[in-house]
Write a protein that holds these residues in place. Structure first.
Motif, PDB file in Angstrom:
ATOM      1  N   UNK A   1       0.829  -1.203   0.000  1.00 27.48           N
ATOM      2  CA  UNK A   1       0.000   0.000   0.000  1.00 27.48           C
ATOM      3  C   UNK A   1       0.864   1.253   0.000  1.00 27.48           C
ATOM      4  N   UNK A   2       2.015   1.190   0.673  1.00 20.00           N
ATOM      5  CA  UNK A   2       2.900   2.353   0.758  1.00 20.00           C
ATOM      6  C   UNK A   2       3.523   2.722  -0.586  1.00 20.00           C
ATOM      7  N   UNK A   3       3.606   1.782  -1.512  1.00 19.35           N
ATOM      8  CA  UNK A   3       4.189   2.112  -2.820  1.00 19.35           C
ATOM      9  C   UNK A   3       3.145   2.308  -3.907  1.00 19.35           C
ATOM     10  N   UNK A   4       1.925   1.841  -3.679  1.00 23.25           N
ATOM     11  CA  UNK A   4       0.872   1.936  -4.699  1.00 23.25           C
ATOM     12  C   UNK A   4       0.410   3.382  -4.867  1.00 23.25           C
ATOM     13  N   UNK A   5       0.092   3.728  -6.095  1.00 26.48           N
ATOM     14  CA  UNK A   5      -0.438   5.055  -6.379  1.00 26.48           C
ATOM     15  C   UNK A   5      -1.792   5.294  -5.749  1.00 26.48           C
ATOM     16  N   UNK A   6      -2.554   4.214  -5.563  1.00 27.02           N
ATOM     17  CA  UNK A   6      -3.850   4.291  -4.901  1.00 27.02           C
ATOM     18  C   UNK A   6      -3.938   3.152  -3.896  1.00 27.02           C
ATOM     19  N   UNK A   7      -3.886   3.500  -2.620  1.00 27.82           N
ATOM     20  CA  UNK A   7      -4.001   2.507  -1.548  1.00 27.82           C
ATOM     21  C   UNK A   7      -5.429   2.564  -1.016  1.00 27.82           C
ATOM     22  N   UNK A   8      -6.092   1.407  -1.044  1.00 21.49           N
ATOM     23  CA  UNK A   8      -7.492   1.326  -0.612  1.00 21.49           C
ATOM     24  C   UNK A   8      -7.591   0.352   0.564  1.00 21.49           C
ATOM     25  N   UNK A   9      -8.278   0.786   1.605  1.00 23.14           N
ATOM     26  CA  UNK A   9      -8.557  -0.076   2.762  1.00 23.14           C
ATOM     27  C   UNK A   9     -10.039  -0.399   2.762  1.00 23.14           C
ATOM     28  N   UNK A  10     -10.365  -1.644   3.065  1.00 27.91           N
ATOM     29  CA  UNK A  10     -11.773  -2.019   3.209  1.00 27.91           C
ATOM     30  C   UNK A  10     -12.297  -1.430   4.518  1.00 27.91           C
ATOM     31  N   UNK A  11     -13.598  -1.309   4.637  1.00 27.36           N
ATOM     32  CA  UNK A  11     -14.220  -0.635   5.783  1.00 27.36           C
ATOM     33  C   UNK A  11     -13.795  -1.198   7.124  1.00 27.36           C
ATOM     34  N   UNK A  12     -13.611  -2.509   7.198  1.00 25.99           N
ATOM     35  CA  UNK A  12     -13.258  -3.138   8.470  1.00 25.99           C
ATOM     36  C   UNK A  12     -11.762  -3.430   8.580  1.00 25.99           C
ATOM     37  N   UNK A  13     -10.947  -2.655   7.884  1.00 31.86           N
ATOM     38  CA  UNK A  13      -9.495  -2.842   7.925  1.00 31.86           C
ATOM     39  C   UNK A  13      -8.941  -2.499   9.305  1.00 31.86           C
ATOM     40  N   UNK A  14      -7.779  -3.062   9.589  1.00 38.07           N
ATOM     41  CA  UNK A  14      -7.055  -2.714  10.802  1.00 38.07           C
ATOM     42  C   UNK A  14      -6.834  -1.187  10.800  1.00 38.07           C
ATOM     43  N   UNK A  15      -6.891  -0.548  11.947  1.00 38.26           N
ATOM     44  CA  UNK A  15      -6.742   0.916  11.998  1.00 38.26           C
ATOM     45  C   UNK A  15      -5.476   1.453  11.332  1.00 38.26           C
ATOM     46  N   UNK A  16      -4.360   0.746  11.424  1.00 42.23           N
ATOM     47  CA  UNK A  16      -3.137   1.214  10.778  1.00 42.23           C
ATOM     48  C   UNK A  16      -3.267   1.173   9.258  1.00 42.23           C
ATOM     49  N   UNK A  17      -3.977   0.184   8.767  1.00 46.17           N
ATOM     50  CA  UNK A  17      -4.198   0.070   7.326  1.00 46.17           C
ATOM     51  C   UNK A  17      -5.133   1.186   6.860  1.00 46.17           C
ATOM     52  N   UNK A  18      -6.182   1.415   7.618  1.00 45.32           N
ATOM     53  CA  UNK A  18      -7.111   2.496   7.279  1.00 45.32           C
ATOM     54  C   UNK A  18      -6.393   3.845   7.268  1.00 45.32           C
ATOM     55  N   UNK A  19      -5.504   4.048   8.209  1.00 43.26           N
ATOM     56  CA  UNK A  19      -4.748   5.294   8.297  1.00 43.26           C
ATOM     57  C   UNK A  19      -3.810   5.485   7.101  1.00 43.26           C
ATOM     58  N   UNK A  20      -3.253   4.390   6.596  1.00 37.26           N
ATOM     59  CA  UNK A  20      -2.308   4.449   5.470  1.00 37.26           C
ATOM     60  C   UNK A  20      -3.005   4.580   4.116  1.00 37.26           C
ATOM     61  N   UNK A  21      -4.295   4.315   4.071  1.00 32.41           N
ATOM     62  CA  UNK A  21      -5.030   4.298   2.801  1.00 32.41           C
ATOM     63  C   UNK A  21      -5.310   5.711   2.294  1.00 32.41           C
ATOM     64  N   UNK A  22      -5.334   5.813   0.983  1.00 35.09           N
ATOM     65  CA  UNK A  22      -5.784   7.053   0.343  1.00 35.09           C
ATOM     66  C   UNK A  22      -7.308   7.136   0.363  1.00 35.09           C
ATOM     67  N   UNK A  23      -7.951   5.962   0.314  1.00 40.60           N
ATOM     68  CA  UNK A  23      -9.417   5.891   0.255  1.00 40.60           C
ATOM     69  C   UNK A  23      -9.869   4.646   0.987  1.00 40.60           C
ATOM     70  N   UNK A  24     -11.059   4.716   1.561  1.00 44.48           N
ATOM     71  CA  UNK A  24     -11.610   3.599   2.320  1.00 44.48           C
ATOM     72  C   UNK A  24     -13.004   3.270   1.795  1.00 44.48           C
ATOM     73  N   UNK A  25     -13.275   1.984   1.631  1.00 45.26           N
ATOM     74  CA  UNK A  25     -14.590   1.557   1.161  1.00 45.26           C
ATOM     75  C   UNK A  25     -15.625   1.713   2.281  1.00 45.26           C
ATOM     76  N   UNK A  26     -16.888   1.696   1.900  1.00 46.00           N
ATOM     77  CA  UNK A  26     -17.952   1.719   2.905  1.00 46.00           C
ATOM     78  C   UNK A  26     -18.367   0.301   3.289  1.00 46.00           C
ATOM     79  N   UNK A  27     -18.012  -0.672   2.447  1.00 46.94           N
ATOM     80  CA  UNK A  27     -18.362  -2.066   2.721  1.00 46.94           C
ATOM     81  C   UNK A  27     -17.150  -2.819   3.240  1.00 46.94           C
ATOM     82  N   UNK A  28     -17.433  -3.841   3.999  1.00 45.94           N
ATOM     83  CA  UNK A  28     -16.376  -4.671   4.578  1.00 45.94           C
ATOM     84  C   UNK A  28     -15.839  -5.670   3.562  1.00 45.94           C
TER      85      UNK A  28
END
Length: 182
Positions: A127-154
């Protein structure tokens, strides 16, 4: 009219998504709900959401490469990838960042042309190297924090479809495709 999860997208997210030529997905917790199911005989089963599958097929139909990079090895993943026509399937990957770099090199793409969709700590390095990092809604908090965008669905509940829709929307392909389905 875009889906509600595509409303109010920032210019940064749209610009990042418009560059994507490769969409990479984790499996457990992203394409599935993260639970591991074992039968009495020890065989593993997984549940995949049909909406996610159509989203992945739509990406491919619109010229976006799709890949799976997962730390675990699972026969159901191979079956689902084959069913969806996903040619880039990397299982048993303890270093997902290195795997993503190798895939980018093989496809002659730059990191900013890749999206990575994940849910847990092993997904952070790619995720740190991808141009677009996406975390799913129920991602670990560190993953959600690192994401550029977060889904609304799990994960396993349509989250991958949202990521696919975002990319297609940013490419301007969603309206023409919507007409095709009328």
């Amino acid at each position: 009219m875009p889906e509600s999860y595509l409303a109010n997208l920032s210019d940064d997210i749209l610009a990042r998504a418009a560059k994507i030529r490769l969409a990479v997905f984790d499996v457990d917790g992203t394409l599935t709900d993260g639970r591991l199911w074992y039968g009495e005989d020890g065989r593993e089963t997984k549940v995949f959401h049909v909406h996610d599958g159509l989203g992945l097929k739509r990406l491919q139909a619109n010229g976006i490469e799709v890949a799976i990079i997962t730390a675990r090895i699972s026969h159901p993943v191979s079956l689902r990838a084959e069913e969806l026509g996903i040619n880039h399937v990397y299982q048993g990957q303890s270093d997902k960042r290195a795997c993503l770099h190798q895939l980018l090199d093989a496809l002659h793409l730059m990191p900013e042309q890749a999206a990575f969709v994940g849910d847990d700590l092993p997904d952070l390095p790619p995720m740190h190297i991808a141009g677009l990092a996406v975390a799913v809604a129920n991602a670990h908090p560190w993953v959600a924090e690192a994401a550029h965008w977060r889904t609304t669905r799990s994960g396993g509940m349509g989250a991958a479809r949202e990521a696919c829709d975002l990319i297609l929307h940013a490419h301007g392909d969603s309206n023409a495709e919507r007409e095709r389905w009328r």
